[in-house]
Design a protein around this motif. Sequence first.
Motif, PDB file in Angstrom:
ATOM      1  N   GLU A  13       0.811  -1.215   0.000  1.00 25.31           N
ATOM      2  CA  GLU A  13       0.000   0.000   0.000  1.00 25.31           C
ATOM      3  C   GLU A  13       0.847   1.269   0.000  1.00 25.31           C
ATOM      4  N   VAL A  14       2.122   1.181   0.348  1.00 25.84           N
ATOM      5  CA  VAL A  14       2.960   2.398   0.339  1.00 25.84           C
ATOM      6  C   VAL A  14       3.393   2.762  -1.075  1.00 25.84           C
ATOM      7  N   LEU A  15       3.210   1.847  -2.022  1.00 19.75           N
ATOM      8  CA  LEU A  15       3.625   2.112  -3.399  1.00 19.75           C
ATOM      9  C   LEU A  15       2.655   3.065  -4.085  1.00 19.75           C
ATOM     10  N   GLU A  16       3.182   3.946  -4.921  1.00 23.37           N
ATOM     11  CA  GLU A  16       2.346   4.861  -5.675  1.00 23.37           C
ATOM     12  C   GLU A  16       2.958   5.118  -7.050  1.00 23.37           C
ATOM     13  N   MET A  17       2.092   5.440  -8.011  1.00 18.85           N
ATOM     14  CA  MET A  17       2.561   5.780  -9.343  1.00 18.85           C
ATOM     15  C   MET A  17       2.713   7.294  -9.420  1.00 18.85           C
ATOM     16  N   LYS A 293       0.153  -2.617  -7.471  1.00 21.48           N
ATOM     17  CA  LYS A 293      -0.149  -2.953  -6.072  1.00 21.48           C
ATOM     18  C   LYS A 293      -0.641  -4.387  -5.947  1.00 21.48           C
ATOM     19  N   THR A 294      -1.492  -4.791  -6.874  1.00 23.67           N
ATOM     20  CA  THR A 294      -1.962  -6.177  -6.875  1.00 23.67           C
ATOM     21  C   THR A 294      -0.788  -7.131  -7.050  1.00 23.67           C
ATOM     22  N   GLU A 298       0.172  -9.897  -4.217  1.00 23.67           N
ATOM     23  CA  GLU A 298       0.021 -11.333  -4.463  1.00 23.67           C
ATOM     24  C   GLU A 298       1.348 -12.080  -4.454  1.00 23.67           C
ATOM     25  N   ALA A 299       2.412 -11.437  -4.906  1.00 29.19           N
ATOM     26  CA  ALA A 299       3.685 -12.142  -5.094  1.00 29.19           C
ATOM     27  C   ALA A 299       4.199 -12.861  -3.843  1.00 29.19           C
ATOM     28  N   VAL A 309       5.817 -11.206 -13.530  1.00 27.89           N
ATOM     29  CA  VAL A 309       6.393 -10.072 -14.259  1.00 27.89           C
ATOM     30  C   VAL A 309       5.335  -8.992 -14.428  1.00 27.89           C
ATOM     31  N   ILE A 310       5.771  -7.746 -14.367  1.00 26.70           N
ATOM     32  CA  ILE A 310       4.908  -6.610 -14.670  1.00 26.70           C
ATOM     33  C   ILE A 310       5.266  -6.094 -16.058  1.00 26.70           C
TER      34      ILE A 310
END
Length: 313
Positions: A13-17, A293-294, A298-299, A309-310
Amino acid sequence: MKKIIYHRFGDAEVLEMADVAMPAVSETTVLIKVKAVSINPLDWKIRNGEMKLMSGSKFPRGIGIDFSGIVEAVGSTIKAYKKGDEVFGLLDVFKGAALADYILADEQDIAAKPKGASFEQAAAAPVVGSAAIQLFDTLVNIQAGTEVLINGASGGIGMFAIQIAKKKGAAVTAVVSDNGLEAAEDWGSDVVINYRNEDVLQAGKLYDAVIDLSNQLPYSAAKKIMKASSVYVHTAPGPKEIISSFFISLFSAKKYKVLMLKPSPVYLKALKSYMEAGLSVVVSRVYSFDAFKTAYTEAPRAHIVGKSVIRVN
């Protein structure tokens, strides 16, 4: 351009674009349009603050270590690459920041993308593939007939370790869960054990090398199935494991070693050769850039076969 960042340690949740400036190519760097970035346990260990001693605590931080992409521009001293070249590689292991539209890389951190590999497969290879090569290059001496046990063998490092060990002549026993049985066989394992049905510690077989990729088979237990002169490798060590390995190896013929990834251009070139020669790279899950975020939620829970991979562009 878009880049995934975070301003404090924590869960996904701390990740942002964020919208950030395009990096400017220097004389000695390569600007790459990122096509795909793979997910590694190091990503969330660093993001969670578990690796502060190595990664530091400066924010904002990016995320993502290994990638594939297309060269957009090169510095004036770069001769090996040009605009339009397809490449793969990895950034600084503890600083990363590959998950972005564009990144800068040093020439020694990239190699030509393996022919026949997708961008997703290429992005999946550098970290875990380099780890597997380093494992046998520096920690475990493989000869024809060497008996190797790989615990937790259906993930990224295991995928490469099984296949490389077999190419070197080892007899490989892979310990996996139900969903990894077929893959471990496909990758060439001589024996595949489902840990849900069989306890490898009770099987009565001894090994020249025990490689724990799952963080579930400590040296204290593994030494029961190690030959008199053998080696145990921990592939996700913390400070405790690093210290323990040093003192145990001083006094025991059953050596305890730890894998600390040290990327090398030699490893990237070897990976390219392995993949072009047919080494299998399984990408079980591909996420869109917007689903970052997903992907990182999940990883850690998924226990997937091979890599996630993204896809960026």
